[in-house]
Design an enzyme around this catalytic site. Structure first.
Site, PDB file in Angstrom:
ATOM      1  N   CYS A   1      45.160  -5.238  24.225  1.00  0.00           N
ATOM      2  CA  CYS A   1      44.992  -6.691  24.505  1.00  0.00           C
ATOM      3  C   CYS A   1      44.406  -7.013  25.919  1.00  0.00           C
ATOM      4  CB  CYS A   1      46.077  -7.481  24.198  1.00  0.00           C
ATOM      5  SG  CYS A   1      47.535  -7.135  25.100  1.00  0.00           S
TER       6      CYS A   1
ATOM      7  N   HIS B   1      51.845 -10.115  25.593  1.00  0.00           N
ATOM      8  CA  HIS B   1      50.449 -10.204  24.945  1.00  0.00           C
ATOM      9  C   HIS B   1      49.310 -10.727  25.617  1.00  0.00           C
ATOM     10  CE1 HIS B   1      47.555  -9.744  21.650  1.00  0.00           C
ATOM     11  NE2 HIS B   1      47.411 -10.944  21.371  1.00  0.00           N
TER      12      HIS B   1
ATOM     13  N   ASN C   1      42.195 -14.728  20.529  1.00  0.00           N
ATOM     14  CA  ASN C   1      42.900 -13.500  20.338  1.00  0.00           C
ATOM     15  C   ASN C   1      41.968 -12.452  20.070  1.00  0.00           C
ATOM     16  OD1 ASN C   1      45.274 -12.131  19.909  1.00  0.00           O
ATOM     17  ND2 ASN C   1      46.220 -13.240  18.479  1.00  0.00           N
TER      18      ASN C   1
END
Ligand SMILES: *[C@@H]1O[C@H](CO)[C@@H](O)[C@H](O)[C@H]1NC(C)=O
Ligand SMILES: *[C@@H]1O[C@H](CO)[C@@H](O)[C@H](O)[C@H]1NC(C)=O
Ligand SMILES: *[C@@H]1O[C@H](CO)[C@@H](O)[C@H](O)[C@H]1NC(C)=O
Ligand SMILES: *[C@@H]1O[C@H](CO)[C@@H](O)[C@H](O)[C@H]1NC(C)=O
Length: 335
Positions: A132, A276, A302
């Site tokens: 990520c 994250h 995301n």
């Protein structure tokens, strides 16, 4: 006689319920293209039914945001934990003099939404790899390189996953460290010539940087400071474009589908309690109604595919440092 009838009714009820579950499971597998061996199917179905119950309970009680099934529904916790791949290291704030610290003199609009901006590349899927941080770093650099030069196109996340020794490949990282790595390396390489593969291989590969020409250089980056300050973040969004940040991902978040996400358990005092990396691409406010007050939100991107959440995006409460999102925003400028 009455007892027999009662037992029979229970048996029928159980049979109906398990038939219902089987049907739900079948249509889920079809919709999300799942094909398990018969041995694995039993365990996958158990995971799915557990999520089905959690989703039903949540949607019954919560009016502000909804949960639904997605590719994670039949996965184990070990599998989804791979996606909690951010490891923020101690913040190194670059001094205001190298080279400029911006002051916004324009008034803030009531909303900003970069989702349809031509400089924003399509939402991607990090797959089963804790990368990520690389997606967050590259999304912002792609945007700023395009804003500055007009040249749009993908830059390589895979190069960071394979080569960036300041971070940990599929085992996590920090997007500002990635920008530092790219600054030292000379820049980010073209995403078409060094495409993403770690989502399926689930590991970082060997670095092939030598053969790849630099496509975009890092000019400057820094944290948005002081933090947390939602107004200041809105101002940086207006001036600089999309801003990476880090959040704490709770289990419920994996199944977010719509509405403005919030969870009392996601208001945390330790700023390092994040796992994250995501990218804030806008903000707005759900207007108040006779029954509910206005809800300010961030629009956040995301890297779990367009099939996740709201076309790959989610909305989250703004102004309360939900999940620590207002503690870790940073910006980058292309050289
Ligand atoms: C599922 O996988 C098996 C073996 O891997 C394969 O033979 C079968 O064709 C697949 N079915 C579908 C619907 O993809
Ligand atoms: C990457 O390479 C392709 C094909 O060579 C080219 O069309 C594209 O403009 C390049 N992208 C960037 C960001 O330089
Ligand atoms: C690659 O993966 C290993 C763990 O498997 C990790 O320790 C390492 O830092 C990763 N990244 C790079 C760039 O080698
Ligand atoms: C947050 O930032 C804004 C804009 O720079 C500033 O006016 C305000 O005083 C800051 N608030 C806090 C609590 O620091």
């Amino acid at each position: 006689m009455k007892l027999y009838l009662a037992i029979l009714l229970v048996i029928v009820a159980v049979a109906v319920a398990s038939k219902e579950e089987e049907d739900l499971w079948k249509s889920y597998k079809k919709k999300f293209n799942k094909n398990h061996s018969s041995k694995e199917d039993v365990n996958r179905k158990r995971n799915f039914i557990k999520r089905q119950k959690a989703i039903e309970a949540h949607n019954r009680d919560n009016k502000e945001w909804k949960m639904g099934h997605n590719k994670f529904s039949d996965m184990t916790e070990e599998e989804t934990n791979v996606l909690r791949g951010t490891k923020m290291v101690k913040r190194r704030v670059k001094s205001a003099s190298e080279p400029i610290y911006p002051v916004n003199e324009r008034p803030l609009p009531t909303y900003i939404d970069y989702r349809s901006n031509r400089c924003l590349q399509p939402v991607e899927d990090q797959g089963e790899c804790g990368s990520c941080w690389a997606f967050a770093a590259i999304t912002a650099l792609e945007f700023n390189h395009c804003k500055k030069t007009g040249a749009r196109g993908p830059l390589s996340e895979q190069m960071l996953v394979d080569c960036d020794t300041y971070n940990f490949g599929c085992n996590g990282g920090d997007f500002t460290q990635a920008w530092q790595y790219l600054e030292n390396y000379g820049g980010a390489v073209n995403g078409t010539s060094y495409p993403y593969v770690s989502g399926t291989t689930q590991t970082n590969g060997t670095c092939k940087s030598g053969s790849n020409a630099v496509a975009a250089r890092v000019g400057y980056y820094n944290w948005v400071i002081p933090y947390p300050n939602a107004t200041l973040i809105m101002s940086y969004l207006q001036m600089e474009g999309p801003l990476p940040s880090a959040i704490k991902v709770l289990d419920s978040f994996f199944y977010y589908t719509s509405g403005v996400y919030s969870d009392p358990a996601c208001i945390v005092s330790d700023e390092y309690d994040v796992n994250h990396a995501v990218v804030i691409v806008g903000y707005g406010t759900v207007p108040s109604t006779t029954t509910s007050p206005a809800i300010p939100y961030w629009i956040v991107r995301n890297s779990w595919s367009t099939g996740w959440g709201n076309g790959g995006y989610f909305f989250i409460r703004r102004g309360v440092n939900m999940c620590n999102i207002e503690s870790w925003t940073a910006f980058v400028r292309a050289a």
